[in-house]
Design an enzyme around this catalytic site. Structure first.
Site, PDB file in Angstrom:
ATOM      1  N   ARG A   1      37.037  41.563  39.069  1.00  0.00           N
ATOM      2  CA  ARG A   1      36.020  40.511  39.066  1.00  0.00           C
ATOM      3  C   ARG A   1      34.712  40.970  38.409  1.00  0.00           C
ATOM      4  O   ARG A   1      34.106  40.243  37.628  1.00  0.00           O
ATOM      5  CB  ARG A   1      35.743  40.098  40.514  1.00  0.00           C
ATOM      6  CG  ARG A   1      34.895  38.851  40.651  1.00  0.00           C
ATOM      7  CD  ARG A   1      34.487  38.631  42.118  1.00  0.00           C
ATOM      8  NE  ARG A   1      35.553  38.819  43.051  1.00  0.00           N
ATOM      9  CZ  ARG A   1      36.311  37.835  43.571  1.00  0.00           C
ATOM     10  NH1 ARG A   1      36.063  36.585  43.249  1.00  0.00           N
ATOM     11  NH2 ARG A   1      37.285  38.102  44.420  1.00  0.00           N
TER      12      ARG A   1
ATOM     13  N   ARG B   1      39.617  28.315  42.942  1.00  0.00           N
ATOM     14  CA  ARG B   1      38.811  29.095  43.884  1.00  0.00           C
ATOM     15  C   ARG B   1      38.072  28.247  44.929  1.00  0.00           C
ATOM     16  O   ARG B   1      38.064  28.609  46.110  1.00  0.00           O
ATOM     17  CB  ARG B   1      37.843  30.019  43.158  1.00  0.00           C
ATOM     18  CG  ARG B   1      38.520  31.046  42.251  1.00  0.00           C
ATOM     19  CD  ARG B   1      37.623  32.200  41.841  1.00  0.00           C
ATOM     20  NE  ARG B   1      37.360  33.064  42.966  1.00  0.00           N
ATOM     21  CZ  ARG B   1      36.319  32.982  43.754  1.00  0.00           C
ATOM     22  NH1 ARG B   1      35.369  32.092  43.530  1.00  0.00           N
ATOM     23  NH2 ARG B   1      36.188  33.792  44.768  1.00  0.00           N
TER      24      ARG B   1
ATOM     25  N   CYS C   1      45.494  14.593  42.948  1.00  0.00           N
ATOM     26  CA  CYS C   1      45.626  13.774  44.153  1.00  0.00           C
ATOM     27  C   CYS C   1      45.600  14.641  45.411  1.00  0.00           C
ATOM     28  O   CYS C   1      46.604  14.758  46.126  1.00  0.00           O
ATOM     29  CB  CYS C   1      46.928  12.993  44.088  1.00  0.00           C
ATOM     30  SG  CYS C   1      47.111  12.157  42.522  1.00  0.00           S
TER      31      CYS C   1
ATOM     32  N   TYR D   1      39.855  35.363  38.021  1.00  0.00           N
ATOM     33  CA  TYR D   1      40.670  34.553  38.928  1.00  0.00           C
ATOM     34  C   TYR D   1      40.468  33.058  38.660  1.00  0.00           C
ATOM     35  O   TYR D   1      40.485  32.242  39.585  1.00  0.00           O
ATOM     36  CB  TYR D   1      40.375  34.907  40.398  1.00  0.00           C
ATOM     37  CG  TYR D   1      40.499  36.389  40.666  1.00  0.00           C
ATOM     38  CD1 TYR D   1      41.733  37.020  40.584  1.00  0.00           C
ATOM     39  CD2 TYR D   1      39.382  37.174  40.950  1.00  0.00           C
ATOM     40  CE1 TYR D   1      41.849  38.393  40.791  1.00  0.00           C
ATOM     41  CE2 TYR D   1      39.491  38.545  41.157  1.00  0.00           C
ATOM     42  CZ  TYR D   1      40.728  39.150  41.074  1.00  0.00           C
ATOM     43  OH  TYR D   1      40.840  40.496  41.279  1.00  0.00           O
TER      44      TYR D   1
HETATM   45  N1  LLP Z   1      43.027  46.687  43.213  1.00  0.00           N
HETATM   46  C1  LLP Z   1      43.883  46.053  44.036  1.00  0.00           C
HETATM   47  C2  LLP Z   1      44.928  46.828  44.677  1.00  0.00           C
HETATM   48  C3  LLP Z   1      43.721  44.680  44.285  1.00  0.00           C
HETATM   49  O1  LLP Z   1      44.550  44.062  45.118  1.00  0.00           O
HETATM   50  C4  LLP Z   1      42.685  43.960  43.642  1.00  0.00           C
HETATM   51  C5  LLP Z   1      42.487  42.527  43.856  1.00  0.00           C
HETATM   52  C6  LLP Z   1      41.838  44.665  42.765  1.00  0.00           C
HETATM   53  C7  LLP Z   1      42.027  46.026  42.587  1.00  0.00           C
HETATM   54  C8  LLP Z   1      40.700  44.003  42.022  1.00  0.00           C
HETATM   55  O2  LLP Z   1      39.745  43.507  42.884  1.00  0.00           O
HETATM   56  P1  LLP Z   1      38.352  42.971  42.317  1.00  0.00           P
HETATM   57  O3  LLP Z   1      37.639  44.130  41.681  1.00  0.00           O
HETATM   58  O4  LLP Z   1      38.643  41.906  41.337  1.00  0.00           O
HETATM   59  O5  LLP Z   1      37.658  42.455  43.501  1.00  0.00           O
HETATM   60  N2  LLP Z   1      41.914  35.513  43.739  1.00  0.00           N
HETATM   61  C9  LLP Z   1      40.861  36.030  44.590  1.00  0.00           C
HETATM   62  C10 LLP Z   1      40.747  37.524  44.502  1.00  0.00           C
HETATM   63  C11 LLP Z   1      42.033  38.248  44.812  1.00  0.00           C
HETATM   64  C12 LLP Z   1      41.911  39.734  44.689  1.00  0.00           C
HETATM   65  C13 LLP Z   1      43.242  40.397  44.807  1.00  0.00           C
HETATM   66  N3  LLP Z   1      43.242  41.810  44.619  1.00  0.00           N
HETATM   67  C14 LLP Z   1      39.550  35.339  44.249  1.00  0.00           C
HETATM   68  O6  LLP Z   1      39.533  34.482  43.364  1.00  0.00           O
HETATM   69  O7  LLP Z   1      38.528  35.599  44.876  1.00  0.00           O
END
Ligand code: LLP
Length: 432
Positions: free
Chosen positions: A291, A327, A359, A388
């Site tokens: 992210r 989201r 819908c 995401y």
């Molecule tokens: N490493 C692992 C093992 C993970 O499961 C994830 C994210 C990341 C790294 C990366 O995380 P980040 O730096 O992006 O926070 N769809 C959700 C977020 C799901 C995150 C899943 N795992 C949203 O839109 O908020």
């Protein structure tokens, strides 16, 4: 750094006028800033320069080939969670030798592919998985590099769907039994123990849980280095971004004023608190940010089709739906919304719900939000949608995938064409 700003009366991404872009390519449309993605990668890389490190971009956040290619050229590694993501990384010019493979349910086909391509490491999430990787590696006559993912039982204080580091979550191996799990893995003939991994959750808005987790796990890492010669410690991803006032602040590494009055988190603070804890370990440190790298680099542009004034609410019905950006529906996620036509100083505002055509009552982008007045036909930007966003889109309601654009200065590259109806039904068969 944040590359969405008003210039000459319209919202721009870098040097590109988004109103003109929407006219040319239609809506809904995802737009990403190359400069922001590069800036975020380089800032993080610089902030942890003292450490022997590898940034493994979490591919799942935005896996467009052009985005992966950009990061591959910067020297990034990749955190992948499927065979499909590995193939994307390779297609985009990334190196298998810089890939870590995470996820609780890897299949035989995925493990074989990863072994054949020579990935850097599997991050295994259960002892059953380690045993299976050992078996598949044995059948292929190779040794599989493996790290175990430890669940440190630390509260990341984020949304419950994206919190992963508590004992009740399905992720990782319980801290209480991790030493035994290593001992058993070390006895397997086709496994090389290469590291230890953890990831406590996503969209963390304070460095405290990261510090708590690293402090808790660091002694274990030192023991494992001694006992098995592991070479890396991955502290996962999870660095949060600004979702509110992101346009106004102009700097996506600063939080808007927090209600508790605490000091906002910056990438520099994250590094300043963690580097001193990590450096003494004398290991390679892996980070898996998703992210942080792409979230504020992207916006989804959508057009207002209709306005509907009811007795309770005013609805702005737009041409993007929850299928394009899920989201808000899934996590009650807040995304700032900015009209593409710059509102005049002191312009009228209205309290509205911005909703899609799908819908379902969950099909909204904002509820009871005070926004500058807009008219039917105007376009708006749903901000901080680079992570995401597109990757979680679906064809629900038989709505085609939007196009994606990568902006580089004055140039807008189409990095994914809008899906056609024929593409949408390709692969479907009417029997007989
Ligand atoms: N490493 C692992 C093992 C993970 O499961 C994830 C994210 C990341 C790294 C990366 O995380 P980040 O730096 O992006 O926070 N769809 C959700 C977020 C799901 C995150 C899943 N795992 C949203 O839109 O908020």
């Amino acid at each position: 750094m944040h590359s969405f700003h008003y210039q000459d009366g319209t919202l721009h991404c870098e040097g590109i006028d988004l109103r003109a872009l929407a006219e040319e390519h239609g809506t809904p449309l995802y737009v990403y800033s190359q400069a922001t993605i590069l800036d975020h990668f380089r800032r993080l890389d610089t902030a942890i320069a003292e450490l022997d490190h590898l940034i493994c971009y979490a591919t799942k956040a935005n896996s467009n080939l052009a985005v992966l290619n950009l990061l591959a050229k910067e020297g990034a590694g990749f955190d992948i969670v499927s065979g499909g993501e590995l193939q994307r990384v390779l297609r985009a010019g990334g190196e298998a030798g810089k890939c870590t493979f995470a996820g609780v349910g890897k299949t035989r086909a995925e493990i074989e592919l990863a072994l054949r391509e020579g990935i850097y490491c599997f991050n295994a999430e259960s002892e059953a998985e380690v045993a299976f990787i050992d078996q598949v590696a044995g059948e292929l006559g190779v040794k599989a590099p493996v790290a175990l993912r430890v669940n440190p039982n630390v509260d990341a204080k984020t949304h419950k769907y994206i919190s992963t580091g508590k004992s009740e979550n399905k992720f990782g191996i319980d801290f209480a039994i991790i030493r035994e799990a290593y001992a058993r893995a070390a006895a397997l003939p086709n496994i090389t123990l290469r590291g230890l991994q953890m990831h406590i959750g996503s969209q963390l808005t304070s460095s405290d849980p990261f510090v708590e987790a690293v402090e808790k796990v660091a002694p274990l890492v030192a023991e494992l280095k001694e006992a098995y010669g592991i070479e890396f410690f991955s502290i996962g991803g999870g660095i949060g971004i600004v979702y509110e006032d992101s346009l106004a602040s102009g700097d996506s590494t600063w939080w808007s004023a927090r209600e508790d009055g605490e000091k906002p988190l910056t990438i520099e603070e994250y590094a300043a608190r963690l580097v001193p804890l990590l450096k003494p370990l004398g290991l390679r440190i892996l980070l898996e940010p998703g992210r942080y790298m792409v979230g504020n680099a992207g916006a989804m542009i959508t057009r207002i089709l209709y306005e509907k004034r009811g007795s309770a609410k005013t609805f702005k019905i737009v041409d993007a739906g929850m299928n394009d950006l899920i989201r808000p529906a899934l996590y009650q996620g807040h995304h700032d919304i900015a009209p593409l036509r710059a509102p005049a100083d002191g312009a009228e505002t209205e309290t509205v719900d911005v909703v899609g055509p799908v819908c379902e009552s969950g099909d909204f982008f904002a509820q009871n939000r005070e926004l500058p007045a807009t008219a039917e036909g105007d376009c708006i930007a749903v901000l901080s949608a680079g992570a995401y966003g597109f990757v979680m889109a679906s064809n629900y309601n038989s709505r085609p995938f939007p196009a994606e654009i990568l902006v580089d200065g004055q140039t807008a590259h189409v990095i994914r064409k809008r899906q056609s109806f024929d593409d949408l039904v390709a692969g479907e068969v009417i029997p007989g």
